[in-house]
Write a protein that holds these residues in place. Sequence first.
Motif, PDB file in Angstrom:
ATOM      1  N   ASN A  93     -23.225 -15.853 -30.889  1.00  0.00           N
ATOM      2  CA  ASN A  93     -21.896 -16.230 -31.374  1.00  0.00           C
ATOM      3  C   ASN A  93     -20.992 -15.010 -31.452  1.00  0.00           C
ATOM      4  N   LEU A  94     -19.757 -15.193 -31.024  1.00  0.00           N
ATOM      5  CA  LEU A  94     -18.727 -14.171 -31.150  1.00  0.00           C
ATOM      6  C   LEU A  94     -17.708 -14.647 -32.165  1.00  0.00           C
ATOM      7  N   LEU A  95     -17.275 -13.734 -33.022  1.00  0.00           N
ATOM      8  CA  LEU A  95     -16.326 -14.067 -34.075  1.00  0.00           C
ATOM      9  C   LEU A  95     -15.022 -13.313 -33.859  1.00  0.00           C
ATOM     10  N   SER A  96     -13.921 -13.967 -34.194  1.00  0.00           N
ATOM     11  CA  SER A  96     -12.630 -13.282 -34.172  1.00  0.00           C
ATOM     12  C   SER A  96     -12.585 -12.287 -35.330  1.00  0.00           C
ATOM     13  N   VAL A  97     -11.646 -11.387 -35.289  1.00  0.00           N
ATOM     14  CA  VAL A  97     -11.465 -10.425 -36.385  1.00  0.00           C
ATOM     15  C   VAL A  97     -11.210 -11.172 -37.687  1.00  0.00           C
ATOM     16  N   GLU A  98     -10.388 -12.221 -37.626  1.00  0.00           N
ATOM     17  CA  GLU A  98     -10.067 -12.988 -38.826  1.00  0.00           C
ATOM     18  C   GLU A  98     -11.308 -13.669 -39.407  1.00  0.00           C
ATOM     19  N   GLU A  99     -12.141 -14.261 -38.526  1.00  0.00           N
ATOM     20  CA  GLU A  99     -13.359 -14.926 -38.995  1.00  0.00           C
ATOM     21  C   GLU A  99     -14.344 -13.907 -39.556  1.00  0.00           C
ATOM     22  N   ALA A 100     -14.458 -12.760 -38.918  1.00  0.00           N
ATOM     23  CA  ALA A 100     -15.340 -11.705 -39.432  1.00  0.00           C
ATOM     24  C   ALA A 100     -14.882 -11.266 -40.818  1.00  0.00           C
ATOM     25  N   ALA A 101     -13.569 -11.128 -41.008  1.00  0.00           N
ATOM     26  CA  ALA A 101     -13.033 -10.738 -42.318  1.00  0.00           C
ATOM     27  C   ALA A 101     -13.393 -11.770 -43.382  1.00  0.00           C
ATOM     28  N   ARG A 102     -13.275 -13.054 -43.043  1.00  0.00           N
ATOM     29  CA  ARG A 102     -13.650 -14.121 -43.985  1.00  0.00           C
ATOM     30  C   ARG A 102     -15.135 -14.046 -44.334  1.00  0.00           C
ATOM     31  N   ARG A 103     -15.972 -13.847 -43.328  1.00  0.00           N
ATOM     32  CA  ARG A 103     -17.420 -13.791 -43.563  1.00  0.00           C
ATOM     33  C   ARG A 103     -17.854 -12.543 -44.326  1.00  0.00           C
ATOM     34  N   LEU A 104     -17.027 -11.527 -44.303  1.00  0.00           N
ATOM     35  CA  LEU A 104     -17.315 -10.306 -45.061  1.00  0.00           C
ATOM     36  C   LEU A 104     -16.743 -10.391 -46.477  1.00  0.00           C
ATOM     37  N   GLY A 105     -16.533 -11.582 -46.957  1.00  0.00           N
ATOM     38  CA  GLY A 105     -16.101 -11.770 -48.331  1.00  0.00           C
ATOM     39  C   GLY A 105     -14.610 -11.858 -48.504  1.00  0.00           C
ATOM     40  N   GLY A 106     -13.894 -12.155 -47.422  1.00  0.00           N
ATOM     41  CA  GLY A 106     -12.450 -12.317 -47.536  1.00  0.00           C
ATOM     42  C   GLY A 106     -11.683 -11.006 -47.528  1.00  0.00           C
ATOM     43  N   ILE A 107     -12.275  -9.957 -46.911  1.00  0.00           N
ATOM     44  CA  ILE A 107     -11.543  -8.695 -46.815  1.00  0.00           C
ATOM     45  C   ILE A 107     -10.384  -8.868 -45.839  1.00  0.00           C
ATOM     46  N   SER A 108      -9.490  -7.933 -45.822  1.00  0.00           N
ATOM     47  CA  SER A 108      -8.332  -7.987 -44.948  1.00  0.00           C
ATOM     48  C   SER A 108      -8.747  -7.801 -43.489  1.00  0.00           C
ATOM     49  N   LYS A 109      -8.043  -8.467 -42.585  1.00  0.00           N
ATOM     50  CA  LYS A 109      -8.319  -8.254 -41.159  1.00  0.00           C
ATOM     51  C   LYS A 109      -7.999  -6.808 -40.772  1.00  0.00           C
ATOM     52  N   TRP A 110      -7.106  -6.178 -41.520  1.00  0.00           N
ATOM     53  CA  TRP A 110      -6.768  -4.775 -41.241  1.00  0.00           C
ATOM     54  C   TRP A 110      -7.927  -3.856 -41.614  1.00  0.00           C
ATOM     55  N   THR A 111      -8.707  -4.241 -42.618  1.00  0.00           N
ATOM     56  CA  THR A 111      -9.911  -3.483 -42.957  1.00  0.00           C
ATOM     57  C   THR A 111     -10.920  -3.585 -41.821  1.00  0.00           C
ATOM     58  N   VAL A 112     -11.059  -4.781 -41.251  1.00  0.00           N
ATOM     59  CA  VAL A 112     -11.966  -4.961 -40.115  1.00  0.00           C
ATOM     60  C   VAL A 112     -11.501  -4.094 -38.946  1.00  0.00           C
ATOM     61  N   HIS A 113     -10.193  -4.076 -38.670  1.00  0.00           N
ATOM     62  CA  HIS A 113      -9.666  -3.230 -37.590  1.00  0.00           C
ATOM     63  C   HIS A 113      -9.951  -1.753 -37.878  1.00  0.00           C
ATOM     64  N   ALA A 114      -9.816  -1.328 -39.130  1.00  0.00           N
ATOM     65  CA  ALA A 114     -10.115   0.063 -39.492  1.00  0.00           C
ATOM     66  C   ALA A 114     -11.590   0.368 -39.256  1.00  0.00           C
ATOM     67  N   TRP A 115     -12.465  -0.551 -39.648  1.00  0.00           N
ATOM     68  CA  TRP A 115     -13.906  -0.351 -39.441  1.00  0.00           C
ATOM     69  C   TRP A 115     -14.236  -0.278 -37.957  1.00  0.00           C
ATOM     70  N   LEU A 116     -13.542  -1.060 -37.139  1.00  0.00           N
ATOM     71  CA  LEU A 116     -13.737  -0.982 -35.689  1.00  0.00           C
ATOM     72  C   LEU A 116     -13.327   0.401 -35.174  1.00  0.00           C
ATOM     73  N   SER A 117     -12.208   0.901 -35.643  1.00  0.00           N
ATOM     74  CA  SER A 117     -11.726   2.224 -35.228  1.00  0.00           C
ATOM     75  C   SER A 117     -12.651   3.338 -35.689  1.00  0.00           C
ATOM     76  N   GLN A 118     -13.246   3.176 -36.863  1.00  0.00           N
ATOM     77  CA  GLN A 118     -14.132   4.194 -37.434  1.00  0.00           C
ATOM     78  C   GLN A 118     -15.551   4.120 -36.882  1.00  0.00           C
ATOM     79  N   GLY A 119     -15.865   3.059 -36.158  1.00  0.00           N
ATOM     80  CA  GLY A 119     -17.205   2.895 -35.618  1.00  0.00           C
ATOM     81  C   GLY A 119     -18.170   2.186 -36.551  1.00  0.00           C
ATOM     82  N   ARG A 120     -17.686   1.699 -37.679  1.00  0.00           N
ATOM     83  CA  ARG A 120     -18.560   0.947 -38.594  1.00  0.00           C
ATOM     84  C   ARG A 120     -18.966  -0.388 -38.005  1.00  0.00           C
TER      85      ARG A 120
END
Length: 77
Positions: A3-30
């Motif tokens: 399964n592939l998740l959108s950034v928005e869906e990943a943010a929801r599954r990570l406890g409702g964090i901001s999609k911008w936090t997910v983008h930051a984690w992508l940039s940081q390599g997390r």
Amino acid sequence: MENLLSVEEAARRLGGISKWTVHAWLSQGRLQRTKVGRRTMIRESELQRVIRDGGKSRAPGRKGTRPNRGKSAFEHR
């Protein structure tokens, strides 16, 4: 196929964090991204890894940095 998740869906599954936090984690390599055309997607297994590891970065440390040993940036000059 995994399964592939959108950034928005990943943010929801990570406890409702901001999609911008997910983008930051992508940039940081997390988080590792998977590109599908122009869309950034995240594998479900990658999300599970981040949850399991507690959000610790897989990215190596920045080169050229030194520990500050409790001193402020001004005290290093």
